[in-house]
Design a protein around this motif. Structure first.
Motif, PDB file in Angstrom:
ATOM      1  N   GLY A  57       0.792  -1.243  -0.084  1.00 38.83           N
ATOM      2  CA  GLY A  57       0.232   0.003  -0.014  1.00 38.83           C
ATOM      3  C   GLY A  57       0.800   1.418  -0.030  1.00 38.83           C
ATOM      4  N   TYR A  58       2.187   1.325  -0.799  1.00 37.07           N
ATOM      5  CA  TYR A  58       2.870   2.490  -0.880  1.00 37.07           C
ATOM      6  C   TYR A  58       1.972   3.577  -1.828  1.00 37.07           C
ATOM      7  CZ  TYR A  58       6.847  -0.244   1.033  1.00 37.07           C
ATOM      8  OH  TYR A  58       7.466  -0.892   1.809  1.00 37.07           O
ATOM      9  N   SER A  59       2.674   4.620  -1.670  1.00 36.80           N
ATOM     10  CA  SER A  59       1.927   5.938  -2.182  1.00 36.80           C
ATOM     11  C   SER A  59       1.638   5.631  -3.879  1.00 36.80           C
ATOM     12  CB  SER A  59       2.453   7.093  -2.156  1.00 36.80           C
ATOM     13  OG  SER A  59       3.975   7.039  -2.863  1.00 36.80           O
ATOM     14  N   PRO A  60       0.591   6.064  -4.368  1.00 40.10           N
ATOM     15  CA  PRO A  60       0.116   6.312  -5.646  1.00 40.10           C
ATOM     16  C   PRO A  60       1.601   6.571  -6.557  1.00 40.10           C
ATOM     17  CG  PRO A  60      -1.707   6.546  -4.650  1.00 40.10           C
ATOM     18  CD  PRO A  60      -0.605   6.883  -3.793  1.00 40.10           C
ATOM     19  N   ARG A  61       1.939   7.501  -5.956  1.00 40.28           N
ATOM     20  CA  ARG A  61       3.318   8.197  -6.725  1.00 40.28           C
ATOM     21  C   ARG A  61       4.536   7.108  -7.145  1.00 40.28           C
ATOM     22  NH1 ARG A  61       8.086   8.987  -5.362  1.00 40.28           N
ATOM     23  NH2 ARG A  61       7.650   8.802  -3.350  1.00 40.28           N
ATOM     24  N   LEU A 245     -14.923   2.033 -13.231  1.00 32.37           N
ATOM     25  CA  LEU A 245     -15.765   2.477 -11.904  1.00 32.37           C
ATOM     26  C   LEU A 245     -15.134   2.899 -10.780  1.00 32.37           C
ATOM     27  CD1 LEU A 245     -18.224  -0.741 -11.605  1.00 32.37           C
ATOM     28  CD2 LEU A 245     -18.689   1.487 -12.037  1.00 32.37           C
ATOM     29  N   ALA A 246     -13.791   2.642 -10.391  1.00 28.58           N
ATOM     30  CA  ALA A 246     -13.301   3.216  -9.195  1.00 28.58           C
ATOM     31  C   ALA A 246     -11.608   3.265  -9.636  1.00 28.58           C
ATOM     32  CB  ALA A 246     -13.183   2.068  -8.186  1.00 28.58           C
ATOM     33  N   PRO A 247     -11.266   4.311 -10.391  1.00 26.44           N
ATOM     34  CA  PRO A 247      -9.803   4.539 -10.957  1.00 26.44           C
ATOM     35  C   PRO A 247      -8.850   4.680  -9.953  1.00 26.44           C
ATOM     36  CG  PRO A 247     -11.217   6.544 -11.420  1.00 26.44           C
ATOM     37  CD  PRO A 247     -12.273   5.313 -10.913  1.00 26.44           C
ATOM     38  N   GLY A 248      -9.295   5.173  -8.672  1.00 25.34           N
ATOM     39  CA  GLY A 248      -8.641   5.591  -7.428  1.00 25.34           C
ATOM     40  C   GLY A 248      -7.870   6.888  -7.976  1.00 25.34           C
ATOM     41  N   PRO A 249      -6.404   7.326  -7.644  1.00 25.46           N
ATOM     42  CA  PRO A 249      -5.824   8.436  -7.866  1.00 25.46           C
ATOM     43  C   PRO A 249      -5.634   8.830  -9.223  1.00 25.46           C
ATOM     44  CG  PRO A 249      -4.580   6.725  -7.085  1.00 25.46           C
ATOM     45  CD  PRO A 249      -5.558   6.113  -7.080  1.00 25.46           C
ATOM     46  N   LEU A 250      -5.759   7.885 -10.318  1.00 30.08           N
ATOM     47  CA  LEU A 250      -5.511   8.013 -11.368  1.00 30.08           C
ATOM     48  C   LEU A 250      -6.832   8.437 -12.154  1.00 30.08           C
ATOM     49  CD1 LEU A 250      -3.520   4.678 -12.208  1.00 30.08           C
ATOM     50  CD2 LEU A 250      -2.755   7.015 -11.814  1.00 30.08           C
ATOM     51  N   SER A 251      -6.735   9.104 -13.368  1.00 27.90           N
ATOM     52  CA  SER A 251      -7.671   9.411 -14.235  1.00 27.90           C
ATOM     53  C   SER A 251      -8.199   8.018 -14.861  1.00 27.90           C
ATOM     54  CB  SER A 251      -7.123  10.211 -15.484  1.00 27.90           C
ATOM     55  OG  SER A 251      -6.416   9.575 -16.219  1.00 27.90           O
ATOM     56  N   ARG A 252      -9.646   8.109 -15.293  1.00 31.23           N
ATOM     57  CA  ARG A 252     -10.086   7.013 -15.844  1.00 31.23           C
ATOM     58  C   ARG A 252      -9.342   6.253 -16.971  1.00 31.23           C
ATOM     59  NH1 ARG A 252     -14.802   8.783 -13.496  1.00 31.23           N
ATOM     60  NH2 ARG A 252     -16.078   7.159 -12.366  1.00 31.23           N
ATOM     61  N   ALA A 253      -9.123   7.319 -17.924  1.00 29.59           N
ATOM     62  CA  ALA A 253      -8.030   6.898 -18.932  1.00 29.59           C
ATOM     63  C   ALA A 253      -6.836   6.179 -18.604  1.00 29.59           C
ATOM     64  CB  ALA A 253      -8.018   8.014 -19.900  1.00 29.59           C
ATOM     65  N   ASP A 254      -6.108   6.703 -17.397  1.00 34.30           N
ATOM     66  CA  ASP A 254      -4.858   6.296 -17.047  1.00 34.30           C
ATOM     67  C   ASP A 254      -5.216   4.705 -16.366  1.00 34.30           C
ATOM     68  OD1 ASP A 254      -3.305   8.125 -18.046  1.00 34.30           O
ATOM     69  OD2 ASP A 254      -3.056   9.216 -16.364  1.00 34.30           O
ATOM     70  N   ALA A 255      -6.138   4.966 -15.567  1.00 35.69           N
ATOM     71  CA  ALA A 255      -6.547   3.500 -14.866  1.00 35.69           C
ATOM     72  C   ALA A 255      -6.829   2.467 -15.929  1.00 35.69           C
ATOM     73  CB  ALA A 255      -7.628   3.879 -13.923  1.00 35.69           C
ATOM     74  N   PHE A 256      -7.652   2.818 -16.882  1.00 37.11           N
ATOM     75  CA  PHE A 256      -7.994   1.966 -17.764  1.00 37.11           C
ATOM     76  C   PHE A 256      -6.729   1.168 -18.749  1.00 37.11           C
ATOM     77  CE2 PHE A 256      -9.277   0.442 -22.227  1.00 37.11           C
ATOM     78  CZ  PHE A 256     -10.521  -0.250 -21.831  1.00 37.11           C
ATOM     79  N   ARG A 257      -6.024   2.048 -19.042  1.00 33.40           N
ATOM     80  CA  ARG A 257      -4.651   2.016 -19.816  1.00 33.40           C
ATOM     81  C   ARG A 257      -3.834   0.989 -18.814  1.00 33.40           C
ATOM     82  NH1 ARG A 257      -2.733   6.658 -20.216  1.00 33.40           N
ATOM     83  NH2 ARG A 257      -3.965   7.148 -21.898  1.00 33.40           N
ATOM     84  N   ARG A 258      -3.792   1.194 -17.539  1.00 28.67           N
ATOM     85  CA  ARG A 258      -3.024   0.156 -16.722  1.00 28.67           C
ATOM     86  C   ARG A 258      -3.643  -0.772 -16.667  1.00 28.67           C
ATOM     87  NH1 ARG A 258      -1.496   1.909 -10.599  1.00 28.67           N
ATOM     88  NH2 ARG A 258      -0.133   3.315 -11.583  1.00 28.67           N
TER      89      ARG A 258
END
Length: 319
Positions: A57-61, A245-258
């Motif tokens: 659970g380290y930081s999103p950065r 639905l739940a991209p967290g700290p990322l944008s939906r586009a970045d979360a989807f790409r990941r």
């Protein structure tokens, strides 16, 4: 280990790896590459550190920093430098089973979405045979006739034709399951529930028709790679859906790409399993052998597949 200590300990390694990636990125596609004997080992270390960062659970950065390094390393690792067959071998021997284990929660959710309707439909039809017509419609009689007529031998030409049909049918189901994840995971969930319920209803109907041996000796061997691949595609689809639905700290586009990057190895692996399933279904499953042999091969198929997914590519000291 706290995040600060983690970064202090591994920071120099990340800087060296990033500098090497910069050098490799600067090379043109056809230029000779410097010696990279250590690159694959360092890449695996980096993947392990990324997994630790996520698990702790380290930081999103920090997770994003490591993820970008892993993606850049992955591109370099699979750059057009090695023949295709060895890369396929490494993928099947190591990368695919590791990707499945990394996303085990999604695979478990997909398996439950498939198995619960399967068991429910099976029991419903088995306890109340009239449910077969309601759930299967006109297909109920056709399925019963197909397994009652299993003694008929197929020609070699029929086997090849069915091989092509099974490839198309199986891969289209897996693709629909995965692509259904784009609709916030609902599409993938619907495909899993529908296919589980359909298979359960067919099984219950076949048992009531006293065609158990004909049916299960046919499906048990190729069912291992086929059903597993569909569940894996469903898990990857659910992973895509939740990223929207739940991209967290990322944008939906970045979360989807990941999510898509994480799921891609599983989809390629699922397609490989479906090719194997189609081959077995066309050339092994219709063969008329003693039921003990068919069940034995079926058990071996299930055990070897799950031993492969659980153990292949595992490094004892790091996983």
């Amino acid at each position: 280990m706290k995040q600060h200590d983690f970064e202090t300990h591994y920071g120099p390694f990340w800087s060296e790896f990033s500098a090497l990636l910069d050098q490799l990125d600067a090379l043109r596609q056809r230029q000779p590459l410097p010696p990279l004997e250590q690159f694959a080992a360092d890449y695996r270390r980096l993947c392990h550190q990324l997994a630790l960062a996520r698990q702790r659970g380290y930081s999103p950065r920090l997770v994003e920093q490591l993820n970008q390094l892993v993606l850049r390393g992955h591109r370099q690792l699979h750059r057009d430098r090695a023949p295709l067959l060895p890369r396929i071998g490494v993928f099947l021997a190591e990368e695919f089973p590791r990707a499945v284990r990394r996303q085990w929660r999604w695979q478990l959710a997909a398996a439950l979405a498939f198995l619960i309707p399967l068991v429910a439909a099976w029991l419903a039809v088995w306890l109340s045979p009239s449910m077969a017509q309601m759930m299967l419609g006109s297909q109920a009689d056709a399925i019963e006739m197909m397994y009652a007529d299993r003694e008929q031998l197929r020609s070699a030409g029929d086997d090849v034709m069915m091989f092509g049909y099974y490839i198309f049918n199986n891969i289209s189901i897996a693709f629909r399951t995965f692509a259904g994840g784009v609709f916030f995971g609902i599409g993938a969930l619907i495909v899993m529930v529908f296919n589980g319920g359909f298979f359960g209803a067919v099984s219950g109907h076949i048992v009531n028709a006293n065609l158990t041996e004909s049916f299960f000796t046919f499906v048990i061997a190729h069912g291992a790679p086929e059903l597993t691949a569909i569940v894996l595609a469903g898990g990857a689809g659910l992973r895509l859906g939740l990223s929207l639905l739940a991209p967290g700290p990322l944008s939906r586009a970045d979360a989807f790409r990941r999510a898509a990057d994480d799921s891609l190895p599983i989809i390629w692996g699922a397609f490989a399993l479906l090719l194997l399933a189609a081959f077995m279904e066309a050339f092994w499953s219709p063969r008329q052998f003693d039921p003990a042999i068919k069940y034995g091969v079926g058990a071996l198929s299930w055990l070897s597949l799950y031993a492969y997914l659980l153990l292949a590519g595992r490094e004892r000291t790091r996983e």
